[in-house]
Design a protein around this motif. Structure first.
Motif, PDB file in Angstrom:
ATOM      1  N   ASP A 236       0.718  -1.369  -0.114  1.00 44.33           N
ATOM      2  CA  ASP A 236       0.002  -0.289  -0.027  1.00 44.33           C
ATOM      3  C   ASP A 236       0.912   1.315   0.093  1.00 44.33           C
ATOM      4  O   ASP A 236       0.342   2.434  -0.034  1.00 44.33           O
ATOM      5  N   TYR A 237       2.183   1.039   0.104  1.00 48.96           N
ATOM      6  CA  TYR A 237       3.188   2.310  -0.172  1.00 48.96           C
ATOM      7  C   TYR A 237       4.538   1.756  -0.997  1.00 48.96           C
ATOM      8  O   TYR A 237       5.053   0.587  -0.640  1.00 48.96           O
ATOM      9  N   ILE A 238       4.982   2.684  -1.531  1.00 46.68           N
ATOM     10  CA  ILE A 238       6.312   2.298  -2.239  1.00 46.68           C
ATOM     11  C   ILE A 238       7.098   3.663  -2.470  1.00 46.68           C
ATOM     12  O   ILE A 238       6.393   4.643  -2.983  1.00 46.68           O
ATOM     13  N   ASP A 239       8.348   3.904  -2.394  1.00 44.81           N
ATOM     14  CA  ASP A 239       8.927   4.994  -2.924  1.00 44.81           C
ATOM     15  C   ASP A 239      10.190   4.478  -3.468  1.00 44.81           C
ATOM     16  O   ASP A 239      10.695   3.148  -3.427  1.00 44.81           O
ATOM     17  N   ASN A 240      11.114   5.683  -3.755  1.00 43.59           N
ATOM     18  CA  ASN A 240      12.455   5.272  -4.269  1.00 43.59           C
ATOM     19  C   ASN A 240      13.669   5.816  -3.447  1.00 43.59           C
ATOM     20  O   ASN A 240      14.642   6.432  -3.904  1.00 43.59           O
ATOM     21  N   ASN A 268      -4.368   1.585  -5.494  1.00 41.45           N
ATOM     22  CA  ASN A 268      -4.455   1.209  -4.065  1.00 41.45           C
ATOM     23  C   ASN A 268      -2.815   1.269  -3.372  1.00 41.45           C
ATOM     24  O   ASN A 268      -2.557   1.121  -2.159  1.00 41.45           O
ATOM     25  N   ILE A 269      -2.121   1.954  -4.344  1.00 39.94           N
ATOM     26  CA  ILE A 269      -0.747   1.979  -3.732  1.00 39.94           C
ATOM     27  C   ILE A 269      -0.438   3.521  -3.698  1.00 39.94           C
ATOM     28  O   ILE A 269      -0.332   4.311  -4.685  1.00 39.94           O
ATOM     29  N   LYS A 270       0.036   3.822  -2.619  1.00 39.43           N
ATOM     30  CA  LYS A 270       0.681   5.378  -2.399  1.00 39.43           C
ATOM     31  C   LYS A 270       1.962   5.469  -2.851  1.00 39.43           C
ATOM     32  O   LYS A 270       2.617   4.502  -2.338  1.00 39.43           O
ATOM     33  N   VAL A 271       2.227   6.332  -3.674  1.00 40.23           N
ATOM     34  CA  VAL A 271       3.722   6.526  -4.159  1.00 40.23           C
ATOM     35  C   VAL A 271       4.135   7.592  -3.614  1.00 40.23           C
ATOM     36  O   VAL A 271       3.668   8.896  -3.315  1.00 40.23           O
ATOM     37  N   GLY A 272       5.478   7.607  -2.895  1.00 40.54           N
ATOM     38  CA  GLY A 272       6.414   8.780  -2.500  1.00 40.54           C
ATOM     39  C   GLY A 272       7.437   8.978  -3.354  1.00 40.54           C
ATOM     40  O   GLY A 272       8.320   8.101  -3.411  1.00 40.54           O
ATOM     41  N   PRO A 286       7.219  18.763  -6.696  1.00 39.91           N
ATOM     42  CA  PRO A 286       6.264  17.810  -7.236  1.00 39.91           C
ATOM     43  C   PRO A 286       7.351  16.757  -7.980  1.00 39.91           C
ATOM     44  O   PRO A 286       8.522  17.063  -8.077  1.00 39.91           O
ATOM     45  N   VAL A 287       6.756  15.280  -8.182  1.00 40.51           N
ATOM     46  CA  VAL A 287       7.623  14.490  -8.870  1.00 40.51           C
ATOM     47  C   VAL A 287       7.776  14.824 -10.234  1.00 40.51           C
ATOM     48  O   VAL A 287       7.395  15.963 -10.769  1.00 40.51           O
ATOM     49  N   ASP A 295       3.166  12.979  -2.837  1.00 41.44           N
ATOM     50  CA  ASP A 295       2.411  11.739  -2.454  1.00 41.44           C
ATOM     51  C   ASP A 295       1.270  11.434  -3.089  1.00 41.44           C
ATOM     52  O   ASP A 295       0.173  12.389  -3.258  1.00 41.44           O
ATOM     53  N   THR A 296       1.198  10.632  -4.067  1.00 47.11           N
ATOM     54  CA  THR A 296       0.150  10.263  -4.996  1.00 47.11           C
ATOM     55  C   THR A 296      -0.253   8.902  -5.127  1.00 47.11           C
ATOM     56  O   THR A 296       0.371   8.159  -4.477  1.00 47.11           O
ATOM     57  N   TRP A 297      -1.301   8.472  -5.810  1.00 45.75           N
ATOM     58  CA  TRP A 297      -1.719   6.845  -5.903  1.00 45.75           C
ATOM     59  C   TRP A 297      -0.915   6.510  -7.195  1.00 45.75           C
ATOM     60  O   TRP A 297      -0.632   7.301  -8.044  1.00 45.75           O
TER      61      TRP A 297
END
Length: 318
Positions: A236-240, A268-272, A286-287, A295-297
């Motif tokens: 439900d969350y992932i980033d780099n 359903n996955i929040k992205v940082g 922003p990205v 933080d977005t979906w």
């Protein structure tokens, strides 16, 4: 390229197979050489992953293996031709295009610690097994290293890792502390490895723990790395956020695309998409794509950053 050769029972229950179908369809309708090149790479990796993992999920029908491997070989031959390296040079070229090597910072931090890198056998305790649209693992916190015995698979809950780190490691990690998150990497063969980072020199436990992202693959290249949260087997969350590899946001696109392949829903996955350090300096930054918040979906992140040709150009350093 090829027709649909994967018909058979329970087709709809194999998300990786359906993803391969989508990629083949997209390749056959690619409008530019850049799009086609990138999609060939995705077909190559997706079919390779299917072949490496079909035995772990009964929904991945073994009878399709011959057709999957035929498609993998076709993609490899076409890549060898377009990249000018021949099929024998594919592995090296794909590392150059898709891989992220250790950053100068990561190499400096790891200097003198190479003996603590995880061996292939030891990192198996942290490998993610995707089946039924969920992420499963062996319980690395109970893994008996000296006996090489693995406990039964269970759905991943990274809160266990986060709590474990907070209990045993005096060097707190602001990326995971109190957030139920853990570190991950996606290898060059698109295997995910997730585990707690234990930098405490005095730690002793049933298994050697990774200290940083680099420890999973012994300092070798990865396709992506960062922080992840998984609840009951669902990401439900992932980033780099990895200082050792510093993967760009396009690498995060590849990780999300693979999570789609294994049955996760990006909606359903929040992205940082930006490191914590950058967020502190520029909290409203922003990205990559204009209009996409920090933080977005996952579906919005892919819509803004998932142009095939742009990804290929970014992978090639363009």
């Amino acid at each position: 390229m090829v027709g649909n050769r994967f018909s058979g029972p329970f087709r709809r229950n194999d998300p990786a197979l359906n993803r391969i179908d989508e990629l083949v369809k997209a390749f056959n309708s690619a409008k530019t050489a850049g799009e086609g090149q990138y999609l060939l790479g995705e077909i190559f990796f997706s079919t390779m992953w299917w072949n490496n993992n079909y035995k772990s999920d009964p929904k991945m029908h073994e009878g399709r293996r011959e057709a999957i491997m035929s498609l993998n070989l076709t993609a490899a031959n076409m890549l060898g031709t377009t990249l000018g390296c021949g099929i024998g040079g594919i592995a090296s070229e794909m590392r150059n295009i898709y891989g992220k090597n250790l950053s100068a910072y990561g190499a400096n931090v790891d200097q003198g610690k190479e003996d603590s890198y995880l061996t292939a056998a030891r990192r198996e305790a942290f490998r993610v097994v995707f089946k039924g649209g969920k992420a499963w693992r062996f319980n690395c916190l109970e893994y008996k290293q000296e006996q090489n015995v693995q406990t039964p698979l269970k759905p991943i809950d990274t809160k266990e890792y986060s709590e474990f780190m907070e209990k045993v490691d005096s060097d707190k990690d602001q990326r995971t502390e109190g957030q139920g998150k853990a570190g991950y990497i996606m290898s060059m063969s698109r295997e995910f490895y997730i585990g707690p980072f234990v930098a405490n020199k005095g730690f002793t436990g049933p298994i050697q723990m990774p200290k940083f992202h680099s420890f999973f693959m012994a300092g070798g290249p990865v396709q992506c790395g960062g922080i992840i949260r998984v609840k009951g087997g669902i990401v439900d969350y992932i980033d780099n956020e990895s200082g050792h590899y510093k993967p760009i946001d396009l690498a995060l696109v590849k990780a999300l695309e693979h999570l789609k392949t294994v049955g996760m829903n990006p909606k359903n996955i929040k992205v940082g998409g930006i490191s914590i350090r950058d967020r502190i300096k520029e909290p409203n930054k922003p990205v990559i794509a204009k209009g996409v918040p920090i933080d977005t979906w996952g579906d919005k992140f892919l819509a803004a950053n998932g142009n095939w040709e742009a990804i290929y150009a970014g992978s090639m350093g363009g």
